[in-house]
Design a protein around this motif. Sequence first.
Motif, PDB file in Angstrom:
ATOM      1  N   UNK A 120       0.775  -1.277  -0.094  1.00 36.64           N
ATOM      2  CA  UNK A 120       0.067  -0.038  -0.019  1.00 36.64           C
ATOM      3  C   UNK A 120       0.815   1.313   0.195  1.00 36.64           C
ATOM      4  N   UNK A 121       2.303   1.223  -0.126  1.00 37.95           N
ATOM      5  CA  UNK A 121       3.215   2.179   0.039  1.00 37.95           C
ATOM      6  C   UNK A 121       2.732   3.381   1.278  1.00 37.95           C
ATOM      7  N   UNK A 122       2.772   2.490   2.467  1.00 36.32           N
ATOM      8  CA  UNK A 122       2.395   3.034   3.783  1.00 36.32           C
ATOM      9  C   UNK A 122       3.649   3.788   4.090  1.00 36.32           C
ATOM     10  N   UNK A 123       3.204   5.361   4.379  1.00 32.81           N
ATOM     11  CA  UNK A 123       4.195   6.287   4.760  1.00 32.81           C
ATOM     12  C   UNK A 123       4.689   5.828   6.190  1.00 32.81           C
ATOM     13  N   UNK A 124       3.952   5.076   6.934  1.00 37.33           N
ATOM     14  CA  UNK A 124       4.316   4.826   8.459  1.00 37.33           C
ATOM     15  C   UNK A 124       5.066   3.449   8.610  1.00 37.33           C
ATOM     16  N   UNK A 125       5.215   2.736   7.246  1.00 31.94           N
ATOM     17  CA  UNK A 125       5.810   1.195   7.530  1.00 31.94           C
ATOM     18  C   UNK A 125       7.455   1.646   8.109  1.00 31.94           C
ATOM     19  N   UNK A 126       7.595   0.669   9.224  1.00 34.68           N
ATOM     20  CA  UNK A 126       8.859   0.463   9.708  1.00 34.68           C
ATOM     21  C   UNK A 126       9.762  -0.619   8.954  1.00 34.68           C
ATOM     22  N   UNK A 127      10.612  -0.054   8.082  1.00 35.41           N
ATOM     23  CA  UNK A 127      11.373  -1.023   7.137  1.00 35.41           C
ATOM     24  C   UNK A 127      12.241  -2.028   8.344  1.00 35.41           C
ATOM     25  N   UNK A 128      12.841  -1.490   9.120  1.00 32.83           N
ATOM     26  CA  UNK A 128      13.641  -2.339  10.085  1.00 32.83           C
ATOM     27  C   UNK A 128      12.727  -3.419  10.775  1.00 32.83           C
ATOM     28  N   UNK A 129      11.467  -3.067  11.070  1.00 35.02           N
ATOM     29  CA  UNK A 129      10.828  -4.241  11.768  1.00 35.02           C
ATOM     30  C   UNK A 129      10.117  -5.171  10.567  1.00 35.02           C
ATOM     31  N   UNK A 173      10.091   0.553  -2.222  1.00 33.00           N
ATOM     32  CA  UNK A 173      10.626  -0.405  -1.574  1.00 33.00           C
ATOM     33  C   UNK A 173      12.440  -0.249  -1.628  1.00 33.00           C
ATOM     34  N   UNK A 174      12.886   0.075  -2.437  1.00 29.48           N
ATOM     35  CA  UNK A 174      14.349   0.346  -2.763  1.00 29.48           C
ATOM     36  C   UNK A 174      14.796   1.624  -1.608  1.00 29.48           C
ATOM     37  N   UNK A 175      13.885   2.625  -1.710  1.00 27.25           N
ATOM     38  CA  UNK A 175      14.226   3.695  -0.699  1.00 27.25           C
ATOM     39  C   UNK A 175      14.134   3.225   0.681  1.00 27.25           C
ATOM     40  N   UNK A 176      13.257   2.601   0.869  1.00 23.66           N
ATOM     41  CA  UNK A 176      12.730   1.955   2.308  1.00 23.66           C
ATOM     42  C   UNK A 176      14.225   1.125   2.673  1.00 23.66           C
ATOM     43  N   UNK A 177      14.268   0.157   2.017  1.00 22.38           N
ATOM     44  CA  UNK A 177      15.395  -0.918   2.253  1.00 22.38           C
ATOM     45  C   UNK A 177      16.652  -0.189   2.535  1.00 22.38           C
ATOM     46  N   UNK A 178      17.016   0.597   1.489  1.00 16.43           N
ATOM     47  CA  UNK A 178      18.253   1.368   1.512  1.00 16.43           C
ATOM     48  C   UNK A 178      18.418   2.204   2.773  1.00 16.43           C
ATOM     49  N   UNK A 179      17.496   2.868   3.172  1.00 20.56           N
ATOM     50  CA  UNK A 179      17.379   3.912   4.473  1.00 20.56           C
ATOM     51  C   UNK A 179      17.591   2.760   5.626  1.00 20.56           C
ATOM     52  N   UNK A 180      17.103   1.742   5.744  1.00 21.14           N
ATOM     53  CA  UNK A 180      17.127   0.866   6.819  1.00 21.14           C
ATOM     54  C   UNK A 180      18.585   0.291   6.977  1.00 21.14           C
ATOM     55  N   UNK A 181      19.181  -0.130   5.960  1.00 19.15           N
ATOM     56  CA  UNK A 181      20.549  -0.585   5.876  1.00 19.15           C
ATOM     57  C   UNK A 181      21.302   0.811   6.282  1.00 19.15           C
ATOM     58  N   UNK A 182      21.171   1.550   5.848  1.00 21.66           N
ATOM     59  CA  UNK A 182      22.109   2.944   5.973  1.00 21.66           C
ATOM     60  C   UNK A 182      22.109   3.292   7.472  1.00 21.66           C
ATOM     61  N   UNK A 203      29.260  -1.910  11.566  1.00 24.12           N
ATOM     62  CA  UNK A 203      28.886  -2.561  10.374  1.00 24.12           C
ATOM     63  C   UNK A 203      27.445  -2.292   9.807  1.00 24.12           C
ATOM     64  N   UNK A 204      27.267  -2.180   8.434  1.00 26.04           N
ATOM     65  CA  UNK A 204      26.048  -2.291   7.972  1.00 26.04           C
ATOM     66  C   UNK A 204      25.207  -3.696   8.143  1.00 26.04           C
ATOM     67  N   UNK A 205      24.129  -3.620   8.631  1.00 28.84           N
ATOM     68  CA  UNK A 205      23.402  -4.899   8.863  1.00 28.84           C
ATOM     69  C   UNK A 205      22.537  -5.159   7.367  1.00 28.84           C
ATOM     70  N   UNK A 206      23.153  -6.576   6.950  1.00 28.71           N
ATOM     71  CA  UNK A 206      22.182  -6.688   5.693  1.00 28.71           C
ATOM     72  C   UNK A 206      21.758  -8.028   6.050  1.00 28.71           C
TER      73      UNK A 206
END
Length: 188
Positions: free
Chosen positions: A18-27, A104-113, A124-127
Amino acid sequence: MRQQNQSEYRQLLEEAYQLSFTLDFDRLRKAYVESSEYNPYGGVKLEGLPQAYSSVEQADFDDCLRNVDKVLKHNYMSLEAHMIGVLCSGQAGEFEREDQHRYMVEGLMTSIENSGDGKSQESAFLTISTSELRGFVRLKGLQVLDQSIVYDKQGIYDKMQVRDPESGEEYPLFFNVSQQFAQGSKGE
């Protein structure tokens, strides 16, 4: 426990769709690792990813999108598939799909960064998958010169010697890959 994590992953995935603005990509990434759908290799062993890359080289963007869809059907968390999806859907004029992949790219990248700075094992970056690590390095525009595995009491790290093609600077980047090794050794 797996069942509970499975449903949490599925709930969070619905938010992603749904492209949620509140999705926590870490979670989302954590729930994915704890779910039965987790694939520590991320894309290496997923049918469609190599074909998507070759479709891009041949500028066959419709075929590319078919292969991206094939990957995402089995692993919606593939950073590489979403990365290729942004390019192919943009070229094919499918802008809603492009937005989905970019989200998805932006959310995943931000979570890693946000997981570290990659300058040492301690930071270390967590992947969570091989595909995620490769996609991250690619999106940063870095060239991999060398790769080795290093261990300490805290975990297992992928040490990548990289070069920034713009500046010519070479430096090591560290990725914590402990979760991948733990899950991969379980044969999942």
